[in-house]
Design a protein around this motif. Structure first.
Motif, PDB file in Angstrom:
ATOM      1  N   ALA A 156       0.803  -1.227   0.000  1.00 22.30           N
ATOM      2  CA  ALA A 156       0.000   0.000   0.000  1.00 22.30           C
ATOM      3  C   ALA A 156       0.833   1.274   0.000  1.00 22.30           C
ATOM      4  O   ALA A 156       0.327   2.342   0.347  1.00 22.30           O
ATOM      5  CB  ALA A 156      -0.921  -0.011   1.224  1.00 22.30           C
ATOM      6  N   LEU A 157       2.087   1.184  -0.391  1.00 23.47           N
ATOM      7  CA  LEU A 157       2.931   2.376  -0.389  1.00 23.47           C
ATOM      8  C   LEU A 157       2.501   3.360  -1.477  1.00 23.47           C
ATOM      9  O   LEU A 157       2.216   2.968  -2.608  1.00 23.47           O
ATOM     10  CB  LEU A 157       4.393   1.988  -0.623  1.00 23.47           C
ATOM     11  CG  LEU A 157       5.089   1.197   0.487  1.00 23.47           C
ATOM     12  CD1 LEU A 157       6.478   0.768   0.034  1.00 23.47           C
ATOM     13  CD2 LEU A 157       5.176   2.024   1.761  1.00 23.47           C
ATOM     14  N   THR A 158       2.472   4.623  -1.120  1.00 23.57           N
ATOM     15  CA  THR A 158       2.199   5.670  -2.110  1.00 23.57           C
ATOM     16  C   THR A 158       3.511   6.047  -2.798  1.00 23.57           C
ATOM     17  O   THR A 158       4.609   5.792  -2.276  1.00 23.57           O
ATOM     18  CB  THR A 158       1.609   6.907  -1.429  1.00 23.57           C
ATOM     19  OG1 THR A 158       2.608   7.468  -0.557  1.00 23.57           O
ATOM     20  CG2 THR A 158       0.368   6.549  -0.621  1.00 23.57           C
ATOM     21  N   PRO A 159       3.439   6.673  -3.979  1.00 25.98           N
ATOM     22  CA  PRO A 159       4.674   7.114  -4.651  1.00 25.98           C
ATOM     23  C   PRO A 159       5.553   7.984  -3.771  1.00 25.98           C
ATOM     24  O   PRO A 159       6.782   7.878  -3.804  1.00 25.98           O
ATOM     25  CB  PRO A 159       4.146   7.871  -5.869  1.00 25.98           C
ATOM     26  CG  PRO A 159       2.827   7.225  -6.167  1.00 25.98           C
ATOM     27  CD  PRO A 159       2.246   6.892  -4.822  1.00 25.98           C
ATOM     28  N   THR A 160       4.934   8.850  -2.973  1.00 24.25           N
ATOM     29  CA  THR A 160       5.715   9.711  -2.085  1.00 24.25           C
ATOM     30  C   THR A 160       6.458   8.896  -1.037  1.00 24.25           C
ATOM     31  O   THR A 160       7.642   9.142  -0.743  1.00 24.25           O
ATOM     32  CB  THR A 160       4.797  10.742  -1.395  1.00 24.25           C
ATOM     33  OG1 THR A 160       4.146  11.527  -2.396  1.00 24.25           O
ATOM     34  CG2 THR A 160       5.585  11.644  -0.461  1.00 24.25           C
ATOM     35  N   GLN A 161       5.765   7.905  -0.440  1.00 21.72           N
ATOM     36  CA  GLN A 161       6.409   7.055   0.558  1.00 21.72           C
ATOM     37  C   GLN A 161       7.556   6.251  -0.065  1.00 21.72           C
ATOM     38  O   GLN A 161       8.612   6.085   0.547  1.00 21.72           O
ATOM     39  CB  GLN A 161       5.376   6.111   1.170  1.00 21.72           C
ATOM     40  CG  GLN A 161       4.351   6.799   2.058  1.00 21.72           C
ATOM     41  CD  GLN A 161       3.235   5.855   2.501  1.00 21.72           C
ATOM     42  OE1 GLN A 161       2.818   4.986   1.744  1.00 21.72           O
ATOM     43  NE2 GLN A 161       2.772   6.033   3.720  1.00 21.72           N
ATOM     44  N   ILE A 162       7.328   5.753  -1.277  1.00 22.38           N
ATOM     45  CA  ILE A 162       8.373   4.979  -1.962  1.00 22.38           C
ATOM     46  C   ILE A 162       9.605   5.835  -2.192  1.00 22.38           C
ATOM     47  O   ILE A 162      10.739   5.409  -1.940  1.00 22.38           O
ATOM     48  CB  ILE A 162       7.838   4.429  -3.302  1.00 22.38           C
ATOM     49  CG1 ILE A 162       6.762   3.361  -3.040  1.00 22.38           C
ATOM     50  CG2 ILE A 162       8.969   3.833  -4.133  1.00 22.38           C
ATOM     51  CD1 ILE A 162       6.016   2.917  -4.271  1.00 22.38           C
ATOM     52  N   THR A 163       9.394   7.060  -2.640  1.00 23.33           N
ATOM     53  CA  THR A 163      10.517   7.968  -2.882  1.00 23.33           C
ATOM     54  C   THR A 163      11.284   8.223  -1.594  1.00 23.33           C
ATOM     55  O   THR A 163      12.530   8.244  -1.577  1.00 23.33           O
ATOM     56  CB  THR A 163      10.013   9.293  -3.479  1.00 23.33           C
ATOM     57  OG1 THR A 163       9.344   9.030  -4.714  1.00 23.33           O
ATOM     58  CG2 THR A 163      11.165  10.250  -3.716  1.00 23.33           C
ATOM     59  N   THR A 164      10.564   8.420  -0.489  1.00 20.97           N
ATOM     60  CA  THR A 164      11.208   8.674   0.806  1.00 20.97           C
ATOM     61  C   THR A 164      12.057   7.479   1.238  1.00 20.97           C
ATOM     62  O   THR A 164      13.189   7.632   1.718  1.00 20.97           O
ATOM     63  CB  THR A 164      10.142   8.972   1.875  1.00 20.97           C
ATOM     64  OG1 THR A 164       9.383  10.116   1.480  1.00 20.97           O
ATOM     65  CG2 THR A 164      10.788   9.227   3.234  1.00 20.97           C
ATOM     66  N   ILE A 165      11.512   6.274   1.033  1.00 25.03           N
ATOM     67  CA  ILE A 165      12.246   5.062   1.423  1.00 25.03           C
ATOM     68  C   ILE A 165      13.474   4.870   0.541  1.00 25.03           C
ATOM     69  O   ILE A 165      14.559   4.534   1.027  1.00 25.03           O
ATOM     70  CB  ILE A 165      11.316   3.839   1.342  1.00 25.03           C
ATOM     71  CG1 ILE A 165      10.222   3.945   2.405  1.00 25.03           C
ATOM     72  CG2 ILE A 165      12.109   2.538   1.518  1.00 25.03           C
ATOM     73  CD1 ILE A 165       9.102   2.942   2.235  1.00 25.03           C
ATOM     74  N   LEU A 166      13.331   5.116  -0.756  1.00 23.62           N
ATOM     75  CA  LEU A 166      14.470   4.979  -1.664  1.00 23.62           C
ATOM     76  C   LEU A 166      15.570   5.976  -1.317  1.00 23.62           C
ATOM     77  O   LEU A 166      16.768   5.666  -1.422  1.00 23.62           O
ATOM     78  CB  LEU A 166      14.016   5.170  -3.111  1.00 23.62           C
ATOM     79  CG  LEU A 166      13.148   4.049  -3.700  1.00 23.62           C
ATOM     80  CD1 LEU A 166      12.667   4.426  -5.100  1.00 23.62           C
ATOM     81  CD2 LEU A 166      13.921   2.734  -3.746  1.00 23.62           C
ATOM     82  N   ASP A 167      15.182   7.162  -0.880  1.00 20.88           N
ATOM     83  CA  ASP A 167      16.173   8.166  -0.477  1.00 20.88           C
ATOM     84  C   ASP A 167      16.940   7.693   0.761  1.00 20.88           C
ATOM     85  O   ASP A 167      18.116   8.041   0.947  1.00 20.88           O
ATOM     86  CB  ASP A 167      15.495   9.505  -0.189  1.00 20.88           C
ATOM     87  CG  ASP A 167      15.003  10.186  -1.461  1.00 20.88           C
ATOM     88  OD1 ASP A 167      15.477   9.807  -2.556  1.00 20.88           O
ATOM     89  OD2 ASP A 167      14.130  11.071  -1.359  1.00 20.88           O
ATOM     90  N   ALA A 168      16.257   6.904   1.611  1.00 20.11           N
ATOM     91  CA  ALA A 168      16.894   6.419   2.841  1.00 20.11           C
ATOM     92  C   ALA A 168      17.782   5.202   2.604  1.00 20.11           C
ATOM     93  O   ALA A 168      18.674   4.909   3.399  1.00 20.11           O
ATOM     94  CB  ALA A 168      15.827   6.070   3.878  1.00 20.11           C
TER      95      ALA A 168
END
Length: 314
Positions: free
Chosen positions: A124-136
């Motif tokens: 259920a990840l949103t694109p914004t959440q995915i981007t945040t996780i990828l940045d981490a």
């Protein structure tokens, strides 16, 4: 007092009407259609009772067969997976089935290095959440995001596949990536994924349907990345040792994962919670398992027993 008398008179009238109805009914013949329907219903009831009794007898026989199979299983599977290091991955909604798969592997001598649960949050990840996780995540734990793919959860799954196939200690960044994925609640790991692994057992089956019919289920996407994995240490990157992935699920599921596993060319076991599935699973991971097959009890199954056991019984 008037109310009591009223109720007494009312009840007497009701019983009198019932009595007259019975007397009249005894002297009035029913229409032929009603009589025929009553006979048909009576005959149908006899058939239903017979089917219920046959079902009970069949269930009793099945229980006896499964008990016998379970008693033979330790001897039949003993030592079949000695030297195999296996990671069990739960993508479905049935943790008890995951435990059954791990127990069947251990009984056959496998080293179940870890049980990995892909948590529902991953779905259920949103694109914004995915981007945040990828940045981490460390940059070298996954390929760089192409234009328009920054919100693609597939890059996160690539990091998961890299950790599971290559080992979290193969380079420092993967250990950091593992900590990030766990702290974000995306995966839960019970065991050791520090070293490379080439044997995986997926446990699927969902209680509810996938929310988007056009979406690629998480287990299918992760399977694809495990199959496509290349060694990051090789220069140029080289194909890792061949990977063996088996897909299984319990017999009773809301939505089956078997077709997804078949799509990616996996051998499947559709009743891992039953003695038959627990007998089949260890043989599917062996190099002498033969061609891809679908084991179990459902309509998707093409075999019940591994070829080596059928050859011994013939």
């Amino acid at each position: 007092m008037l109310d009591v008398r009223y109720h007494i008179v009312y009840l007497c009238a009701v019983f009198l009407m019932l009595g007259f109805g019975i007397l009249i009914g005894e002297h009035v013949s029913l229409p032929p259609q009603v009589t025929a329907t009553a006979k048909s219903l009576a005959a149908l009831q006899v058939q239903v009772d017979g089917a219920v009794q046959e079902g009970r007898e069949a269930k009793s026989q099945l229980v006896q067969v499964e008990r016998s199979l379970n008693s033979l299983r330790p001897k039949l599977t003993h030592g079949k997976l000695t030297g195999h290091r296996v990671v069990v991955i739960q993508c479905g909604d049935y943790p008890q089935a995951t435990a059954s798969a791990a127990a069947a592997l251990q009984l056959a001598g496998a080293n179940v290095a870890a049980t990995v649960v892909i948590e529902d949050k991953m779905d259920a990840l949103t694109p914004t959440q995915i981007t945040t996780i990828l940045d981490a995540l460390p940059a070298d734990s996954h390929p760089p995001a192409s234009d328009g793919a920054a919100g693609d959860s597939g890059l996160i799954l690539t990091a998961v596949a890299t950790i599971l196939r290559g080992g979290s200690t193969s380079k420092p960044s993967l250990g950091h990536a593992l900590e990030t994925l766990q702290s974000q609640g995306l995966i839960t790991i019970d065991g050791d994924v520090a070293t490379p692994c080439a044997y995986f057992v997926f446990v699927g089956g969902r209680k509810i349907d996938w929310p988007d019919d056009g979406a690629n289920p998480i287990d299918g996407a992760l399977i694809q990345r495990l199959q496509d994995f290349t060694s990051p240490e090789a220069a140029p990157p080289a194909a890792a040792p061949p990977v063996t992935i088996i897909g299984c699920e319990p017999f009773d599921v809301g939505v089956s994962s078997i077709k997804t596993y078949q799509k990616y060319g996996l051998t499947t076991v559709d009743c891992i919670d039953r003695p038959l599935g627990q007998l089949d699973l260890p043989f599917t991971l062996r190099t002498d398992a033969g061609d891809r097959a679908d084991y179990g009890l459902k309509t998707t199954a093409t075999r019940q027993l591994p070829p080596v056991l059928e050859d011994q019984s013939s």
